[in-house]
Scaffold this active site. Structure first.
Site, PDB file in Angstrom:
ATOM      1  N   GLY A  11      -5.803  -3.294   3.688  1.00 45.05           N
ATOM      2  CA  GLY A  11      -4.775  -3.964   4.479  1.00 45.05           C
ATOM      3  C   GLY A  11      -3.396  -3.647   3.933  1.00 45.05           C
ATOM      4  O   GLY A  11      -3.275  -2.942   2.917  1.00 45.05           O
ATOM      5  N   ASP A  12      -2.367  -4.105   4.638  1.00 43.74           N
ATOM      6  CA  ASP A  12      -0.975  -3.883   4.221  1.00 43.74           C
ATOM      7  C   ASP A  12      -0.616  -2.404   4.133  1.00 43.74           C
ATOM      8  O   ASP A  12       0.218  -2.004   3.322  1.00 43.74           O
ATOM      9  CB  ASP A  12      -0.683  -4.541   2.860  1.00 43.74           C
ATOM     10  CG  ASP A  12      -1.065  -6.000   2.844  1.00 43.74           C
ATOM     11  OD1 ASP A  12      -0.775  -6.671   3.839  1.00 43.74           O
ATOM     12  OD2 ASP A  12      -1.667  -6.459   1.865  1.00 43.74           O
ATOM     13  N   GLY A  14       0.782  -0.758   6.518  1.00 48.78           N
ATOM     14  CA  GLY A  14       1.937  -0.463   7.369  1.00 48.78           C
ATOM     15  C   GLY A  14       1.524  -0.266   8.821  1.00 48.78           C
ATOM     16  O   GLY A  14       2.206   0.414   9.581  1.00 48.78           O
ATOM     17  N   HIS A  40       1.856  -8.801   9.434  1.00 52.31           N
ATOM     18  CA  HIS A  40       2.463  -7.481   9.546  1.00 52.31           C
ATOM     19  C   HIS A  40       3.950  -7.673   9.347  1.00 52.31           C
ATOM     20  O   HIS A  40       4.527  -8.589   9.920  1.00 52.31           O
ATOM     21  CB  HIS A  40       2.306  -6.924  10.958  1.00 52.31           C
ATOM     22  CG  HIS A  40       0.892  -6.702  11.353  1.00 52.31           C
ATOM     23  ND1 HIS A  40       0.085  -5.806  10.728  1.00 52.31           N
ATOM     24  CD2 HIS A  40       0.156  -7.260  12.329  1.00 52.31           C
ATOM     25  CE1 HIS A  40      -1.096  -5.816  11.324  1.00 52.31           C
ATOM     26  NE2 HIS A  40      -1.086  -6.701  12.274  1.00 52.31           N
TER      27      HIS A  40
HETATM   28  P1  GDP Z   1       0.318  -4.135   7.776  1.00 47.93           P
HETATM   29  O1  GDP Z   1      -0.362  -5.436   7.618  1.00 47.93           O
HETATM   30  O2  GDP Z   1      -0.621  -2.975   7.674  1.00 47.93           O
HETATM   31  O3  GDP Z   1       1.163  -4.070   9.002  1.00 47.93           O
HETATM   32  O4  GDP Z   1       1.277  -3.945   6.522  1.00 47.93           O
HETATM   33  P2  GDP Z   1       2.411  -4.946   5.957  1.00 47.93           P
HETATM   34  O5  GDP Z   1       3.403  -5.191   6.980  1.00 47.93           O
HETATM   35  O6  GDP Z   1       1.803  -6.099   5.298  1.00 47.93           O
HETATM   36  O7  GDP Z   1       2.978  -4.060   4.748  1.00 47.93           O
HETATM   37  C1  GDP Z   1       3.659  -2.934   4.904  1.00 47.93           C
HETATM   38  C2  GDP Z   1       5.032  -3.110   4.277  1.00 47.93           C
HETATM   39  O8  GDP Z   1       5.552  -1.834   4.039  1.00 47.93           O
HETATM   40  C3  GDP Z   1       6.048  -3.790   5.163  1.00 47.93           C
HETATM   41  O9  GDP Z   1       6.973  -4.489   4.365  1.00 47.93           O
HETATM   42  C4  GDP Z   1       6.709  -2.638   5.904  1.00 47.93           C
HETATM   43  O10 GDP Z   1       8.022  -2.919   6.342  1.00 47.93           O
HETATM   44  C5  GDP Z   1       6.730  -1.612   4.832  1.00 47.93           C
HETATM   45  N1  GDP Z   1       6.590  -0.232   5.273  1.00 47.93           N
HETATM   46  C6  GDP Z   1       5.810   0.297   6.257  1.00 47.93           C
HETATM   47  N2  GDP Z   1       5.912   1.639   6.258  1.00 47.93           N
HETATM   48  C7  GDP Z   1       6.757   1.960   5.237  1.00 47.93           C
HETATM   49  C8  GDP Z   1       7.231   3.188   4.689  1.00 47.93           C
HETATM   50  O11 GDP Z   1       6.879   4.287   5.133  1.00 47.93           O
HETATM   51  N3  GDP Z   1       8.063   3.091   3.623  1.00 47.93           N
HETATM   52  C9  GDP Z   1       8.463   1.921   3.070  1.00 47.93           C
HETATM   53  N4  GDP Z   1       9.258   1.927   2.024  1.00 47.93           N
HETATM   54  N5  GDP Z   1       8.016   0.742   3.537  1.00 47.93           N
HETATM   55  C10 GDP Z   1       7.181   0.770   4.606  1.00 47.93           C
END
Ligand code: GDP
Length: 427
Positions: A11-12, A14, A40
């Site tokens: 999870g997490d 992106g 998310h």
């Molecule tokens: P999800 O549950 O898969 O949607 O993931 P989350 O939202 O919990 O975690 C992903 C985190 O990484 C979030 O804070 C996003 O804004 C951030 N994020 C996603 N893609 C990227 C990336 O390519 N680079 C960076 N630095 N942050 C990202």
């Protein structure tokens, strides 16, 4: 056409960002499993948002957001979430809620808390959102389907029956206040009032949409390794996190899912307990956690610090395979720009033997990471839009991972924003 966006890891990864980005071209976005337990994080023109129940496509006014039948629907959380985005200037989203979705009741949340309390140090690290008690009740056939909200007589009888069994546990196992049928009836009535305008036979709606050639995205929650069948049982979630379940949890034909975009993170992070072979600790972990994601690796729902680790080829190869990946979206690569050298876990040593096959839990607990070290690129890659413009060592890292996991990396995310993406042509 239906495409699924799912996670390769814990999870997490992106998924929210990739869904928000792909939703630009989509007509309908469907949540098909899970509940308000994971979040998310999305960064777009309206600001930064943490969504728990709404699909990540709600930020466009051309999209319809569907809460599918497979979701653990927490009605007050859904409506608070809608209100919170509208309050921040996002157009009121078009939402449809499946009449077959089941409802997270306040007692599910209480039972989740009581059970974690009872287990003490042996707890699962639940987010206490009621998800495990909810799905247990669903499969024990004592859950409430949204469609049932409209039959008051039947609800009266059912709430009485449920109180009888739940109260035995509350009294004798947990020593907590008992449930009253009238309170449950009142709760259900409130839910009915909130949800009524949105209720729909969403699988029929999706069937028509497919026939009309609409572009539909299925958005998964968590990742392969949290799947109750294929993940690190019992440290898993209670609904399937796999694209295959998208067909069931949304109510669409499985053969309509054309692309399975598996979001895979350039390093590892996990929340909750369970084996995590490439985990790192101490200052090394703190630094990656601080620099990770967008503003640090802390749970979107709970604020808990995430456990950190190096990229795990074994887990990710398996995670992609079990999803049925057609495309890998490789995310948060920009975060690794500070490292001189980047360790990658390329094998597991179990009882003296090295394997690249991800084992079931009992063996997994014994696995030790085999690390290979790749050179870092030591610069900020945010803002780059063309694959050829990435530093050599960065491309080598991507190609090394791609070769090891055996699935094509067609998208590389180098920042949290909608436009921070590099498409690899010809992949
Ligand atoms: P999800 O549950 O898969 O949607 O993931 P989350 O939202 O919990 O975690 C992903 C985190 O990484 C979030 O804070 C996003 O804004 C951030 N994020 C996603 N893609 C990227 C990336 O390519 N680079 C960076 N630095 N942050 C990202």
């Amino acid at each position: 056409m239906v495409n699924a966006i799912v996670g390769a890891n814990w999870g997490d990864e992106g998924k929210g960002k990739i869904t928000d980005m792909m939703a630009r071209e989509a007509d309908i976005i469907v949540r098909f499993q899970g509940g308000a337990n994971a979040g998310h994080t999305i960064v777009n023109d309206y600001g930064k948002f943490a969504l728990h129940t709404l699909p990540s496509g709600v930020f466009y006014d051309h999209t319809t957001s569907i809460i599918g039948n497979g979701v653990a629907l927490n009605i007050p959380v859904l409506f608070e979430e809608v209100q919170s985005i509208v309050d921040r200037g996002v157009p009121k989203p078009k939402i449809l809620v499946s009449d077959r979705a089941q409802i997270v009741m306040s007692y599910h949340i209480l039972f989740d808390q009581y059970e974690e309390e009872r287990l003490g140090g042996k707890s699962f690290g639940s987010t206490k959102s009621g998800i495990a008690p909810f799905y247990s009740d669903k499969y024990a056939k004592i859950g409430f389907q949204v469609s049932e909200l409209f039959d008051e007589e039947a609800l009266k009888e059912k709430t009485e029956r449920i109180c009888e069994t739940k109260n035995i546990l509350l009294e004798h196992l947990y020593h907590k206040p008992l449930l009253k049928p009238e309170d449950l009836q009142k709760e259900l009535k409130e839910y009915r009032e909130m949800v009524e305008p949105y209720v729909r036979d969403t699988s029929a709606y999706l069937w028509e949409a497919i026939k009309a050639g609409k572009n539909i995205l299925l958005e998964g929650q968590l990742g392969s390794l949290k799947d109750p069948d294929h993940g690190i049982y019992p440290m898993v979630t209670s609904s399937s996190t796999l694209a295959a379940y998208g067909a069931i949890g949304a109510g669409v034909p499985p053969y309509e899912i054309k692309k399975i975009i598996t979001v895979c993170k350039a390093y590892s992070s996990a929340v909750g307990a369970g084996a995590f072979v490439s985990e790192i600790f101490g200052e090394e972990a703190d630094e990656l956690r601080r620099r990770g994601g967008d503003g640090g690796e802390y749970g979107a729902t709970t604020g808990r610090p995430r456990r950190m680790g190096w990229f795990d080829v074994v887990a990710s190869k398996y995670g992609c395979r079990i999803q049925g990946t057609t495309d890998v979206a490789f995310t948060v690569l920009d975060v690794l720009g500070y490292l001189d050298e980047i360790p990658v876990c390329t094998g597991y040593e179990i009882d003296g033997e090295v394997t690249t096959e991800f084992p079931a839990t009992v063996k997994l607990e014994k696995a030790k990471p085999v690390l290979e070290v790749l050179p870092g690129w030591k610069c900020d890659i945010r803002g780059i839009r063309k694959y050829e413009e990435l530093p050599d060592n960065c491309r080598k890292y991507i190609e090394f991972v791609e070769e090891k996991i055996g699935f094509p990396i067609t998208m590389i995310s180098n920042g949290p924003g909608r436009d921070d993406i590099i498409y690899r042509n010809g992949k």
